[in-house]
Each structure stands twice: as C-alpha cells, then as structure tokens.
Design an enzyme around this catalytic site. Structure first.
Site, PDB file in Angstrom:
ATOM      1  N   GLU A  44       9.800   1.751  10.848  1.00 36.94           N
ATOM      2  CA  GLU A  44      10.960   3.064  10.892  1.00 36.94           C
ATOM      3  C   GLU A  44      10.103   4.288  10.964  1.00 36.94           C
ATOM      4  OE1 GLU A  44      13.711   2.770  12.004  1.00 36.94           O
ATOM      5  OE2 GLU A  44      14.051   0.712  11.671  1.00 36.94           O
ATOM      6  N   GLU A  60       8.569  16.341  16.329  1.00 34.37           N
ATOM      7  CA  GLU A  60       8.893  15.998  14.855  1.00 34.37           C
ATOM      8  C   GLU A  60       8.055  17.097  14.127  1.00 34.37           C
ATOM      9  OE1 GLU A  60      10.042  12.932  11.565  1.00 34.37           O
ATOM     10  OE2 GLU A  60       7.972  12.693  12.579  1.00 34.37           O
ATOM     11  N   LYS A  83       0.981  -1.209  -0.076  1.00 32.33           N
ATOM     12  CA  LYS A  83       0.100  -0.081   0.145  1.00 32.33           C
ATOM     13  C   LYS A  83       0.878   1.298   0.131  1.00 32.33           C
ATOM     14  CE  LYS A  83      -1.693   2.868   2.779  1.00 32.33           C
ATOM     15  NZ  LYS A  83      -2.030   4.051   1.869  1.00 32.33           N
ATOM     16  N   CYS A 100      12.476  11.758   7.639  1.00 30.15           N
ATOM     17  CA  CYS A 100      12.650  11.538   8.891  1.00 30.15           C
ATOM     18  C   CYS A 100      14.097  11.677   9.425  1.00 30.15           C
ATOM     19  CB  CYS A 100      12.378  10.001   8.931  1.00 30.15           C
ATOM     20  SG  CYS A 100      13.259   8.845   7.976  1.00 30.15           S
TER      21      CYS A 100
END
Length: 483
Positions: free
Chosen positions: A250, A384, A175, A284
């Site tokens: 991750e 973040e 996906k 990231c």
C-alpha cells in the site's frame, strides 16, 4: 543520556552484529535525542528470519483461540501503557497529543479485533456433485512473513499487519521505519509480556538498503507486506516476485475532495481542512486536492484560507492543530513543492514558509499552505507532496470534477461533499479510488473493512484490515473427503 534499544529476536533483546546505532530525534526539538537503535546488518536479519522459521510450525499448530488469547493480552498490556505509548509517539514522530492518542487507541482495538477473529478461522462447506462426499475449504498460514512499515503511523500500521499475521499462525520479521521505531519497540514488549512464544515475532531496526530490501527477497520469507512510497513499494514488489512470494504493498495517494454547489461551505471547509492539514498532511490518505464547483469556488476558497490561517502549529505536546514534519528532509520536500507550485503558475493564497522564531527554530515546522488556480497539468496537482499543502481547483460541472479527480496516477482515497443523492451515488461509481467517502474527510478508516488503493497506490493484490487482512496472510486448501 538517551536510552539505547536493541533488536527483538527469538524472544530476546539483542544488539546488532555491526555494533553500530542510529539516533532518533524529536522533530519538534532536534537537540533532543529520543533514543538510539541498532543499525543492523544482514547477519541480524538472517538471525531473525531463522528464529521465525524455527518457530513457525509450533505456532501454526497452536489452536486459533490460544493465539487470539495472546493478542488479547497484548492489547490489554498496551492499554495499560497507553499514556507512555502516546507520549513516545508524540516525541519521536511529532504528532499532536490528540492524534497520537487516537493512533495508540487504534492499535489497541486492532489487537482486540484480531484476537476475536482468531476464534473463527474456519473454511466453508460446499455441496459436492456426487454422493458420499464432503467438499470444504480450510485456511492455513503462509509461513514466515516480512513486514516493512512506515514512520507516519508507526504503531497503528505495525499493529494492523502484525495482528492478522499472528492470528492466522504466521511468524513475523518486522522492519519498522528508522524515523520512528520506538512505539514498535513497545508493541514487542507488550507481546512478550502477553506470552508470545520465542521467535514468533521479531523486530530488526536499520536502513532500508541493509534490512528492508534483503527482507523482501529473502529466500526463507514466504510473503511481504509493505506500506510506504510508491517508488520503494514497486521495488519491493518486484523483488518479492522473483521467487513468487505473496506480496501486498500500500503506497502513495493524491486524494481529492470534490465540493459541489449543494454542499454547505462551512461543512466542506471542515472536511477538507481536517483531511489536508491533520497529521501535518503526512498521511497517504490526506486530502491534497480540493476540486470545487465554480458556483461555490470563491466562497470555499475564502473559507479554507481562513481555516488554514487559524490553525495553531506547535510542539505536539501542546496539542496544537498541527505538529512538525517528522524530519528535515520531509520539511525540505514540502518547501520545494511550494516553490514548484509558484513556478507552475499557481497562486499561493496562504502559508508556504518554514516557521521560525521561539518554539520553532529547533524543529521542522511549516505553515499550512493553500494554492488556488491549480490545474491538472501542474506538478502540485499530480505528485504526492506528503505535507500540509492543499491545491484548490475550479471545475464547471460534476462530470469535470470526476474527470479531474481521476486524472492522476494514484487512486487511494476520494470524497465528495454534496446534498444531491444522485451525485453521491455517481461519484461512488465513477471515481477511481479504493476508499470512497460521501460528506466525509479522505483520512480515517475503520479497522474492520478492507483498506487499499487503485492504480499506483497499491500493488492491487490484497487489501489490508478486516477479513481482507486474514485473506492475505492465509492460503486456502480445498478438501474432498470421500466416505
């Protein structure tokens, strides 16, 4: 009219059972619909999983070199379509042309790398304790694996999950992120042209709630590999754990670069600037915090502000220094964090505003942003942001710098800029991060070494890429042969 693309299931392109589609728009010009994709439902996912399960035994029994040959041909087809894939990536995700070209090149390299790794998928032989006994191990595929990939590296990350999964004999249901599925579609066209058997790799597009969550807990899926936010990754891991699936997630990062007095300030500025503002900060591993020793703090701050103000921001096709955010929601999130930084008492040195006017009004553009006077108790130092926002933090010693670097819930990537060899080694030992760099930007990783994080940046199970990618997608069987 923009093209409408279908799911790839059991070797055929097919529409969804829902009959519905969604639009993918150009983030530099939202009036442009790049393409439409299937808004799939559970029936479409089940069909893809069934196809993968049916194809698994035959693919697992295909010799490794033959599997590798398919991957090699897929890489060659993608190489021929490099320019097309690069332009598609710029148009759907917003990367600059240079960034997109580099990412497509990485995907090509990954297919070639795992094509060769498929030739050496053996085990190890050990000495047995008794006579007339061979003691060895062998690797076997897990079965059918689910891959859930993000929009920020929409061709490289699918490649570094797909290639080792296929090289080791697994079948796949994938996906891709709804914001940028178009380059994944190109990967499956390349695999089909390369001769991948029907059902071995399947792609289904749709929302996370309709496709992603059911894929993670599907009873016929043996493992799940996810890349994305920590919140979603945690939910995926918990769902997969219900029936003891192997899982690899991750997730986020809040990555520091420490700048010490021995550093060349111009070099440190370049390292931090590229890490913070490259890919519009939508990585990231992006540098979110510059932790700077007080002896060079003022000089560095002046330099990094000038660096940010000198960057060009434009449509990725113009190959500027920085492109747009991928979506309106991502732009709004960045602007909200700028407001939070001001409220928390940080000093906005430059940037922080949405760009408007000719060339900007129809896109999701924001100025590169630098805050100074940031402390660890501020949200912009802890959460973040996933945008081009850099927090500059002052410290008075190396020990304090390491403590500040570690004072977050994340631990993905970290770097130090220093000419002191002792500091370099101490930083490598002390910093809590899965990727550590000396005199290098926090972004950018080699494909043949493990990649992954500590703490909330990872499920801390298996790493990705290199031999670690092989490890995740295989089970080890120990064989005692008594003759």
């Amino acid at each position: 009219m923009p093209p409408t693309y279908e799911n790839y299931v059991d070797g055929a392109w097919t529409g969804s059972s829902t009959g519905e589609t969604f639009a993918v728009r150009n983030p530099a010009d939202t009036d442009e619909v790049v393409a439409r994709f299937q808004a799939s439902g559970r029936a479409d996912l089940d069909a893809a999983v069934e196809a993968a399960v049916d194809a698994q035994a035959e693919w697992a029994n295909t010799p490794g070199p033959e599997r590798g040959a398919v991957l090699k041909r897929a890489g060659e087809v993608l190489e021929r379509r490099r320019d097309e894939a690069t332009e598609t990536l710029v148009r759907e995700e917003g990367k600059t042309r240079s960034e997109a070209g580099g990412e497509v090149g990485r995907a090509i390299d990954i297919f070639h790398y795992y094509a060769e790794k498929a030739r050496e998928l053996g085990g190890i032989e050990k000495a047995a304790s008794g006579p007339n006994t061979d003691l060895s191990t062998k690797r076997e595929p897990l079965g059918t694996v689910g891959l859930i990939t993000p929009w920020n590296y929409p061709i490289a990350i699918p490649a570094w999950k797909l290639a080792p999964a296929l090289a080791t004999g697994n079948t796949v249901v994938h996906k891709p992120a709804s914001a940028a599925p178009n380059v994944s579609r190109i990967i499956y066209e390349c695999l089909a042209e390369a001769g991948l058997p029907d059902g071995v790799a399947n792609m289904v597009t749709g929302s996370g709630s309709e496709i992603g969550a059911p894929l993670a807990d599907h009873e016929a899926v043996d493992a799940v590999s996810f890349t994305g936010s920590t919140a979603v990754g945690t939910a995926v891991a918990q769902s997969a754990a219900d029936d003891l699936k192997r899982v690899q997630c991750e997730m986020g990062g809040k990555n520091p670069t420490v700048v010490m007095p021995s550093a060349d300030v111009d070099e440190a500025t370049e390292i931090v600037g590229v890490g913070a503002f490259g890919t519009t900060g939508q990585s990231c591993t992006a540098c979110s915090r510059a932790i700077v020793h007080e002896d060079v703090y003022d000089e560095f701050l002046e330099s990094i502000v000038a660096y940010a103000e000198d960057l060009t921001v434009a449509d990725g096709f113009e190959d500027p220094d920085m492109g747009p955010h991928v979506s309106e929601s991502e732009l709004e999130s960045t602007l909200e964090y700028v407001a939070v930084g001001k409220e928390d008492g940080a000093t906005l040195e430059t940037g922080g505003s949405e760009l408007t006017g000719e060339g900007y009004d129809d896109g999701h553009f924001v100025e590169p942003t630098v805050f100074s006077g940031v402390t660890s108790d501020m949200r912009i130092a802890q959460e973040e942001i996933f945008g081009p926002v850099l927090s500059v933090m002052k410290v008075s010693s190396f020990e304090e710098a390491v403590a500040v670097a570690n004072d977050v819930d994340y631990g993905l990537s970290a770097s130090v800029v220093t000419q002191d060899l002792s500091e370099a080694h101490e930083f490598v030992d002390a910093v809590e991060a899965g990727v550590v760099k000396v005199n290098e930007k926090t972004t950018g990783v080699e494909l043949h070494v493990p990649f992954g994080g500590y703490k909330d940046s990872s499920t801390n199970t298996y790493r990705e890429q290199g031999d670690a990618g092989i490890d995740f997608f295989t089970a080890t069987k120990t064989v005692y042969l008594n003759y």
